[in-house]
Motif scaffolding. Structure first.
Motif, short mmCIF file in Angstrom:
data_model
loop_
_atom_site.label_atom_id
_atom_site.label_comp_id
_atom_site.label_asym_id
_atom_site.label_seq_id
_atom_site.Cartn_x
_atom_site.Cartn_y
_atom_site.Cartn_z
N THR A 1 0.84 -1.19 0.00
CA THR A 1 0.00 0.00 0.00
C THR A 1 0.88 1.24 0.00
O THR A 1 1.81 1.36 0.81
CB THR A 1 -0.92 0.01 1.22
N VAL B 1 1.07 5.76 -1.18
CA VAL B 1 0.35 7.01 -1.41
C VAL B 1 1.15 7.84 -2.41
O VAL B 1 2.37 7.97 -2.29
CB VAL B 1 0.15 7.79 -0.09
N LYS C 1 -4.45 6.78 -2.60
CA LYS C 1 -3.86 5.50 -2.23
C LYS C 1 -3.83 4.56 -3.42
O LYS C 1 -4.78 4.51 -4.21
CB LYS C 1 -4.65 4.85 -1.09
#
Length: 872
Positions: free
Chosen positions: A809, A811, A839
């Motif tokens: 994950t 950003v 995201k």
């Protein structure tokens, strides 16, 4: 009896000697402690000053030497005749002569005498380890150096030399590039800083330092990565006072932020290269001198560097307030000479389909003061504006984009009047825009037409998103004063020991309870075994009573205690006598004791120890205790705790004073990447947000919230940044799924694992004590509830590790990133873009490229530096 008394006296003497040795060892240990821990009381400090004599404007050094510790000056005297340099250099010298070691601690401080004459350095306060002392005053002589340079050359080519002060040969000038007598607040002007050096003078320049209050500088980091305040410097020549000077020009741009007078000072620190010796002008220098003398920069070089600080004043310029903005509509904050245009992306509109309204500006001035006006149009949904700034070929530009979505059919009036301030006329210039456009009904049931101002992914998120009625707080919350506690990465390291203990504790308790239960059941089924176990429980008490009883009571003890004990142990009838028991025991010695009943030492393990052996053992024990005490005291006396210096930077004070860069640097230095503190991440994010970096602040807020998910301050500031970047907020309950997600994210995966360990241990305890407290029906219900809760905790932990807490994950922390179909800038771009702060999930990593997937399911390749992983 006499022999026994003598042995007793010997034993007592040995005990006394042992205590005496203990006292001596303890006293020696205390003496050693004070010997190592108490510093010497005599201070031995030597102070020397070099070079002699001192030269006005040239740096000199004070060297403090001591054999005890580093001597440090605690209070520098404030004198107009001395300029102290920050910092000090430390060194240590160790000599070994005849197996004796001597150490010298040296500290050097640099200062610059400002004028020639007699200089008196007053007494200095010195900190030597933990002691304080004072030096004697010192009087020194300061002279002014003369420099020889080639002034000009005659026609024959011979050069003449003249003596002049260095200030006439190397100086600094500040030239504001404006032809007006006064300027306005927010008006940007250029300023040239010139370093002028006479032809023939060698020196090493540095970037100038401009000290101007109430002024903001333009950021030139895009064209000059060495100093963001200046453009790349230029070289030229000028004729000054009949001599040719070499000129280095450093151009900067600044704007005043308060009315009054714009003034200040410019400093330039450079190194002048001068010869070590002074030879006659007619004397010819051997070209091989520098080679054989070691070349420039060596200790034997014919040249040396002289530190010189140049300074000049910034010409005072009056700064005026801007006129009152009353009567002016939507002032953009632009000051200077600008060209402003307003346009609409398309002429035909349909309900539900977005259109872009643009305000473009180009001209001379700064865009740092640009403000996008608020826009409200009846019958339209207006989203927050997007501002883009650019600078090229000496011109600056900006674009403000509004995304509008018509909500109803009919004729719409789109009005947006903006203005800027012209410094030439001294008035505000209005730029009106008014247009009537017909809005038709859309043919598409679910409008998804892409406006030309954004990609499909951006526009889809805009249409799906509803305007937030509750705006929340308008500014970020304050810094956290206390640490929240470090969180180890990876997260499973935080509670691994306690979790493993709980997972082992439950089965172990259950297993022990089952073993005890089986033992109890076996005893109940076998009376003889139960009788033996009860007998064994009386063994220790019987042996103690035998050892304490006198010989005359031994017969009764055997009959009343020993014989019943042996009967139960051998499972004989309770009425079996001692003589009958002796016939059935195979041990002859025990049988003999049973028959006679007169020996008190018949039980195994009751052998006597001689008193001399006891005394020797006690003496050895005392010697060992003495050695242990000595070894325990010596380490405390031989080493002292290192003195820690107080932290020189107060991040809270720097933050309050508006020095966000200093506060951010403090938190960066105190951030441990392997075990970050959520409070430090939060404070660093606040500093970055105040510095105008919301995307980087968003990443740090996300990380801090992952590590401390129940911190409301982190969530509030994160949602504020999300609103600024037009991103969905966290913690909002709009669907039933959001309720479960928010409940899951109240704890970290390692905390869910810890709760699972507690439930596992509880299940073991319930199974262990089920026969005493729980009925079979309730047992099944309790175990079913514990099992369901355990499954929920496991599911929550696994789902988090595969989503928000996954190392995949990330950003996006850059604006307007390009998304490609292949990992190459030469490949075709995709038809969508990824918004800053959005995201993404990293599907594949290849060198400096990442294949990512957005939350809407779109895939593409981006540069690896365009995204930041939340957890690594």
């Amino acid at each position: 009896m006499k022999i026994m008394k003598n042995k007793s006296h010997i034993l007592i003497r040995r005990i006394q000697a042992g205590f005496k040795n203990l006292h001596i060892s303890f006293i020696l240990s205390i003496l050693l402690f004070f010997l190592f821990s108490i510093p010497a009381f005599s201070a031995d400090i030597t102070m020397t000053v070099s070079p002699q004599p001192l030269m006005a404007g040239e740096p000199a050094q004070i060297e403090l030497t001591s054999s005890e510790a580093y001597p440090e000056i605690t209070d520098f005297p404030r004198m107009p005749e001395i300029s102290w340099r920050q910092g000090a250099s430390k060194s240590m010298q160790t000599n070994i002569v005849n197996f004796k070691t001597s150490t010298k601690y040296m500290v050097r401080y640099t200062f610059v005498p400002q004028k020639e004459g007699e200089l008196t350095i007053p007494a200095l306060d010195i900190l030597l380890g933990k002691k304080k002392t004072i030096t004697d005053p010192l009087t020194l002589k300061v002279i002014s150096r003369k420099y020889s340079v080639d002034s000009s050359a005659d026609k024959s080519g011979a050069g003449s030399k003249e003596s002049a002060k260095l200030d006439d040969l190397l100086f600094l000038k500040c030239v504001p590039l404006t032809d007006r007598d006064s300027i306005y607040i927010g008006e940007e002007i250029y300023m040239d800083i010139k370093i002028c050096s006479v032809s023939g003078l060698n020196y090493e320049p540095s970037w100038p330092e401009i000290n101007i209050g109430n002024a903001a500088f333009r950021d030139f980091s895009a064209v000059n990565d060495k100093n963001s305040r200046f453009e790349p410097f230029r070289e030229s020549t000028e004729k000054i006072r009949g001599q040719v000077f070499k000129v280095l020009t450093f151009r900067t741009a600044l704007r005043p932020i308060a009315s009054g007078t714009l003034s200040g000072k410019v400093l330039e620190r450079c190194n002048v290269i001068i010869p070590n010796d002074s030879r006659g002008g007619n004397q010819r220098r051997d070209p091989f001198d520098d080679f054989f003398s070691g070349g420039f920069g060596s200790p034997f070089s014919n040249y040396r560097k002289l530190e010189q600080t140049l300074s000049c004043d910034v010409p005072a310029i009056p700064v005026k307030q801007l006129p009152d903005v009353n009567g002016t509509k939507n002032f953009l904050g632009l000051i200077g000479k600008w060209t402003v245009k307003t346009s609409l992306s398309q002429e035909s509109l349909k309900t539900g389909e977005p259109v872009t309204l643009r305000v473009t500006a180009s001209g001379d001035g700064t865009t740092d003061t640009l403000k996008a006006p608020e826009l409200k149009i009846e019958g339209f949904r207006v989203y927050p504006p997007e501002v883009k700034k650019s600078a090229a070929s000496g011109k600056t530009g900006a674009e403000i984009s509004y995304v509008l979505i018509p909500l109803q059919e009919g004729t719409a009036d789109i009005n947006l009047n903006v203005s800027y301030f012209s410094v030439e006329s001294g008035k505000y210039v209005d730029i009106p825009f008014s247009k009537k456009i017909k809005v038709d009904k859309s043919d598409i049931k679910s409008a998804s037409v892409v406006a030309d101002s954004a990609g499909p992914a951006d526009q889809a998120s805009i249409i799906a998103r509803k305007p937030d009625e509750a705006k929340g707080h308008e500014g970020i919350l304050y810094l956290k004063r206390n640490p929240a506690g470090a969180v180890l990465l990876p997260l499973w390291k935080n509670h691994i020991c306690l979790t493993l203990f709980l997972f082992i504790f439950g089965p172990v308790v259950w297993g022990l309870s089952e073993l005890l239960y089986f033992r109890k059941m076996k005893l109940e089924r076998d009376p003889l075994l139960k009788r033996k176990m009860k007998a064994l429980s009386r063994k220790s008490a019987i042996i103690r009573e035998i050892r304490k009883s006198p010989p005359e009571k031994m017969h009764a003890l055997i009959q009343n205690k020993v014989v019943p004990y042996l009967n139960d142990l051998l499972c004989l009838p309770p009425g079996t006598t001692a003589s009958e028991l002796a016939e059935k025991i195979n041990d002859p010695e025990l049988a003999s004791h049973l028959r006679t009943g007169s020996d008190s030492a018949y039980m195994p393990g009751s052998h006597d120890m001689k008193k001399s052996d006891m005394g020797k053992s006690l003496a050895d024990t005392l010697k060992k205790i003495s050695a242990v005490l000595l070894l325990a005291v010596l380490p405390l006396s031989g080493f002292s705790a290192e003195k820690t210096s107080p932290e020189p930077v107060n991040p809270l004070k720097a933050y309050d004073m508006g020095d966000f860069a200093k506060s951010a640097d403090y938190y960066r230095r105190h951030l441990n990447t392997s075990s970050p503190d959520p409070a430090i991440l939060y404070n660093l994010a606040n500093c970055l947000y105040q510095q105008g970096e919301p995307a980087k602040a968003l990443v740090l807020y996300e990380r801090a919230l992952l590590l401390s998910p129940r911190d409301s301050d982190i969530r509030e500031n994160l949602n504020l940044v999300c609103r600024k970047l037009m991103l969905p907020e966290t913690g909002k309950l709009e669907t039933p799924r959001d309720l479960f997600v928010n409940a899951r994210d109240m704890l970290r995966p390692d905390e869910w694992m810890l709760i699972g360990g507690v439930l596992w241990a509880c299940a073991g305890l319930v199974l262990a004590f089920r026969r005493k407290f729980v009925s079979p029906v309730n047992l099944l219900a309790v175990l079913s509830a514990i099992g369901m809760l355990f499954i929920l905790t496991a599911f929550a932990s696994v789902s988090q590790l595969n989503s928000s807490y996954s190392s995949k994950t990330a950003v996006v922390d850059m604006k307007n990133i390009q998304v490609y179909l292949l990992p190459s800038e030469n490949s075709k771009q995709t038809d969508f873009r990824i918004s800053c702060g959005e995201k993404i999930r990293i599907e594949e990593e290849r060198e400096s490229w990442l294949r990512v997937r957005t939350e809407s399911g779109s895939e593409g390749w981006i540069r690896s530096d365009a995204a930041e992983r939340l957890l690594k």
